[in-house]
Design a protein around this motif. Structure first.
Motif, short mmCIF file in Angstrom:
data_model
loop_
_atom_site.label_atom_id
_atom_site.label_comp_id
_atom_site.label_asym_id
_atom_site.label_seq_id
_atom_site.Cartn_x
_atom_site.Cartn_y
_atom_site.Cartn_z
N VAL A 1 63.26 -2.98 148.67
CA VAL A 1 62.16 -2.62 149.58
C VAL A 1 60.89 -2.47 148.73
O VAL A 1 60.86 -1.64 147.81
CB VAL A 1 62.46 -1.30 150.31
N PRO A 2 59.84 -3.27 149.00
CA PRO A 2 58.70 -3.31 148.07
C PRO A 2 58.10 -1.95 147.72
O PRO A 2 57.89 -1.66 146.54
CB PRO A 2 57.71 -4.22 148.79
N TYR A 3 57.84 -1.08 148.71
CA TYR A 3 57.15 0.17 148.33
C TYR A 3 58.07 1.11 147.58
O TYR A 3 57.61 1.90 146.74
CB TYR A 3 56.47 0.83 149.54
N GLU A 4 59.39 1.03 147.80
CA GLU A 4 60.32 1.85 147.00
C GLU A 4 60.37 1.34 145.56
O GLU A 4 60.29 2.11 144.61
CB GLU A 4 61.72 1.82 147.62
N MET A 5 60.47 0.01 145.40
CA MET A 5 60.49 -0.58 144.06
C MET A 5 59.21 -0.24 143.31
O MET A 5 59.24 0.15 142.14
CB MET A 5 60.67 -2.10 144.19
N LYS A 6 58.05 -0.35 143.99
CA LYS A 6 56.77 -0.09 143.32
C LYS A 6 56.67 1.35 142.85
O LYS A 6 56.18 1.62 141.74
CB LYS A 6 55.61 -0.43 144.26
N GLY A 7 57.14 2.28 143.68
CA GLY A 7 57.12 3.69 143.28
C GLY A 7 57.94 3.93 142.03
O GLY A 7 57.49 4.60 141.08
N ILE A 8 59.15 3.36 141.99
CA ILE A 8 60.02 3.56 140.82
C ILE A 8 59.43 2.88 139.58
O ILE A 8 59.46 3.42 138.49
CB ILE A 8 61.45 3.03 141.13
N MET A 9 58.86 1.69 139.76
CA MET A 9 58.24 0.99 138.62
C MET A 9 57.12 1.81 138.00
O MET A 9 57.05 1.99 136.79
CB MET A 9 57.67 -0.37 139.08
N VAL A 10 56.20 2.28 138.87
CA VAL A 10 55.01 2.98 138.37
C VAL A 10 55.37 4.34 137.78
O VAL A 10 54.90 4.71 136.70
CB VAL A 10 53.97 3.13 139.51
N ASP A 11 56.24 5.10 138.48
CA ASP A 11 56.52 6.47 138.05
C ASP A 11 57.58 6.56 136.95
O ASP A 11 57.57 7.50 136.17
CB ASP A 11 57.01 7.31 139.25
N GLU A 12 58.51 5.61 136.94
CA GLU A 12 59.66 5.74 136.03
C GLU A 12 59.77 4.63 135.00
O GLU A 12 59.89 4.88 133.80
CB GLU A 12 60.98 5.78 136.85
N VAL A 13 59.74 3.38 135.46
CA VAL A 13 60.11 2.27 134.57
C VAL A 13 59.03 1.99 133.52
O VAL A 13 59.32 1.96 132.32
CB VAL A 13 60.44 1.00 135.39
N ILE A 14 57.79 1.79 134.00
CA ILE A 14 56.72 1.44 133.05
C ILE A 14 56.54 2.53 131.98
O ILE A 14 56.53 2.22 130.77
CB ILE A 14 55.38 1.15 133.79
N PRO A 15 56.45 3.82 132.36
CA PRO A 15 56.31 4.86 131.32
C PRO A 15 57.47 4.85 130.31
O PRO A 15 57.25 5.02 129.11
CB PRO A 15 56.29 6.17 132.12
#
Lengths: 422, 422
Positions: free
Chosen positions: A154-168
């Motif tokens: 689901v795009p907005y769920e994936m984006k939230g996890i990417m920005v808050d968790e994965v990229i950092p």
């Protein structure tokens, strides 16, 4: 640092869903200094995912998987990863509490399949998903520093996890150097002409430690300047310095220097900041200008509305266009489009009004007024003016180009007015 | 028959372009009876394409490649395929004549790199591209019946070559059985409720030789019935019979039974056929209803225009809404939305008018009128009515759902009127 994106789901292969996740992730990873080398889209079949993981881990340091984490029987990514990493599924009490709360707060019943979403592979780090019930998972491949991440599709769920968790975590784990970038939006000049206009500046850019990307969209070009440095302030300084130079050379075409802002957003922001209002009188654009403005939250602060005058009688009744002018010049004419803009200004009481009248096509053209002939006009605090535009045969593109040209001109007109009175 | 799609281009990996080609191709191939098993997106690097081709041809009968055929130096697909299939590039005079004509008819200068586009691998079959200068190529893998097809990445060029050249050749070459399908568009009922409503009919569908697919879009579900048979007439008969049954059960929700037609297109077609006209008075939808209508060629035959009444003064000045009504009931009310619809009807002279007034969000809500509260009204030949809708917090989705709900209701109202007077 090389990465692969794996997207999972029969609906992607059957063409029922367009994969927009990969492009979004590719851009975010590129900005973090991680190059996506391949994107692979697979069915929900477990063997396909296992084979793709084997192949990706032959040469990639990072694999990002989206999809296949839902509660239904066709979602099998979690089970595949549990087996692949020999990490049995165990209940995570914290996650179960979150999921229970997620359902109770919405008044939805919780099914056994939702309880199962709290079963997670025992060696993975859980990446919380506050916007849904499927958690992200972070695996380290044993004996290597390779990482495999699994996220919902689901795009907005994936984006939230990417920005808050994965990229950092990626930045921390792989000691990626600081990257800094700024983008500006230009309008009314093609990519190659823009590049030619700044050729002498651009040629030395790499040596000054800044890279440039031209990201073209229909009728517009977004220009991105970026720098990489161990020292963040140095990257910022370099980019901002070059950006100033670029703005000096290309200021006439820049419609926004706010990160990611669209032309319509820039228009709403500027009018709102200046406490000015505007209206529209749309013939050939048929509501597209109004719709793009009102899609923006808060646009009611500066946009009063207007008229879609698709037939002449509406131009006469609602905008006060003179039947004699319509008779003498036709609807697609300088005189009529000016009367439309003045009529909208008068009847709505706005500070500015933007009007359009033309042949969007594919029908309705003639020898004298071919398809793509479009008049636009602005009436406002600094008088009334009209301009003639010539576009091609494609209806949708003609409407979109007229909208962009009109909105960019309105933005310039407001700025001209403000600098004249200030 | 299994296929793989390979899309080539750095811009796809960097997220500058969203790959819409693969989904389109996946759907068209599925309808022809060919299952896409994997989609792979690669950089412009030749070695990556060679490796992907090797892997795909291990298990797939068909490989479709898009991208990398342009005239610039980063386009290398043709060269890779020439080497891969040991098929030297030779000038194709017919193609050169076509390209020369393409440029001369547009008055563009022809560059040496464009002349090179007539150089094609000597063993491939050329798939003509009337819309561009890069030709499609069809290769047969020696000693097998495997096929590799290469097409440009520009969507409308790829689509033209797929429809005119690739699909007919695939059907002929692989003796694919005849498939026949029909889709209908439903509105106002969710996928799972729709499936439940027709459960007893649906359960026997497979045994009657027809398969069903629910293709959900926001606020709508497209239902596709399809059948496969050696005899075309038999496939048609089966699908049409089941479609009649489905329509009997779900007629209330069906807004179009024309293949691929959108709700807005159905509305324009029906009003035009009935020689009726309509207008809009849009508050919370802010022009989105008008814009979706006027995007359709020929919509001026039935759509007269209307008013975007974003502020109350415009409702008063242009639609004749009473200041007392606004004062007493507020803008988001049954009384006001009805006056808006009646005002649009009166001032434009249309046969019907659709009005909207609500809180799209995210701001502007209150305890009594929360975000997502939306009134719609239709005034017309059968009187004036209003309905209250309740949606969620998302502005864009609220606008879109209101547009769909309003347009579907307008379509029903017209049909009601026609069946009452006929």
């Amino acid at each position: 640092m090389l990465a692969e994106i794996i997207t999972v789901g029969d609906e992607l292969l059957l063409g029922q869903t367009i994969d927009t996740n990969s492009a979004w992730m590719g851009e975010k990873l590129a900005l973090a200094g991680i190059a996506v080398e391949r994107i692979t889209t697979l069915s929900d079949e477990p063997a396909a995912l296992v084979a793709a993981l084997d192949l990706a881990l032959e040469s990639r340091g990072l694999v990002l998987i989206t999809g296949g984490l839902g509660p239904t029987v066709d979602d099998r990514t979690k089970q595949v990863l549990s087996t692949y990493f020999k990490a049995p599924l165990v209940q995570n009490d914290e996650v179960l509490a979150d999921i229970t709360h997620w359902f109770s707060s919405r008044g939805f019943p919780m099914l056994p399949s939702n309880v199962d979403q709290a079963l997670l592979p025992d060696t993975c780090e859980v990446l919380p998903n506050p916007q849904g019930t499927a958690q992200g998972m972070w695996f380290t491949v044993e004996g290597t520093d390779q990482v495999v991440v699994s996220m919902p599709g689901v795009p907005y769920e994936m984006k939230g996890i990417m920005v808050d968790e994965v990229i950092p975590r990626l930045v921390a784990r792989f000691s990626l150097p600081t990257r800094y970038h700024r983008t500006v939006l230009t309008q009314g000049i093609g990519e190659s002409f823009l590049s030619q206009h700044v050729a002498s500046w651009e040629v030395g850019l790499v040596n000054r430690g800044v890279s440039i990307a031209y990201l073209p969209a229909p009728g517009q070009v977004r220009v991105r300047l970026s720098a990489v440095s161990e020292i963040r302030d140095e990257a910022i300084l370099r980019v901002e310095q070059e950006l100033s130079d670029f703005k000096l050379q290309c200021g006439d075409w820049i419609v926004s220097d706010v990160e990611g802002e669209s032309l319509a957003e820039a228009l709403v922001r500027t009018f709102t900041d200046e406490r000015m209002t505007f209206a529209v009188a749309e013939s050939c654009t048929g509501g597209a200008i109004a719709a793009s403005i009102t899609a923006i939250p808060g646009s009611s602060a500066c946009f009063v509305g207007g008229v879609v005058s698709y037939v002449n009688q509406v131009k006469i009744n609602l905008l006060g266009v003179s039947p004699d002018t319509l008779e003498a010049h036709g609807a697609v004419s300088e005189s009529v489009v000016k009367e439309m803009a003045e009529g909208a200004l008068h009847t709505t009481g706005a500070d500015f009004a933007l009007a359009t009248s033309g042949i969007a096509g594919p029908g309705g053209g003639s020898e004298h007024i071919p398809v793509g002939t479009i008049w636009i006009s602005i009436a406002g605090l600094n008088g009334v003016e009209a301009r003639l535009l010539h576009f091609g045969q494609n209806r949708i593109r003609n409407i979109e180009k007229t909208r962009l040209e009109g909105q960019a001109w309105l933005l310039r007109k407001l700025k001209e007015y403000k600098s004249a009175v200030d």
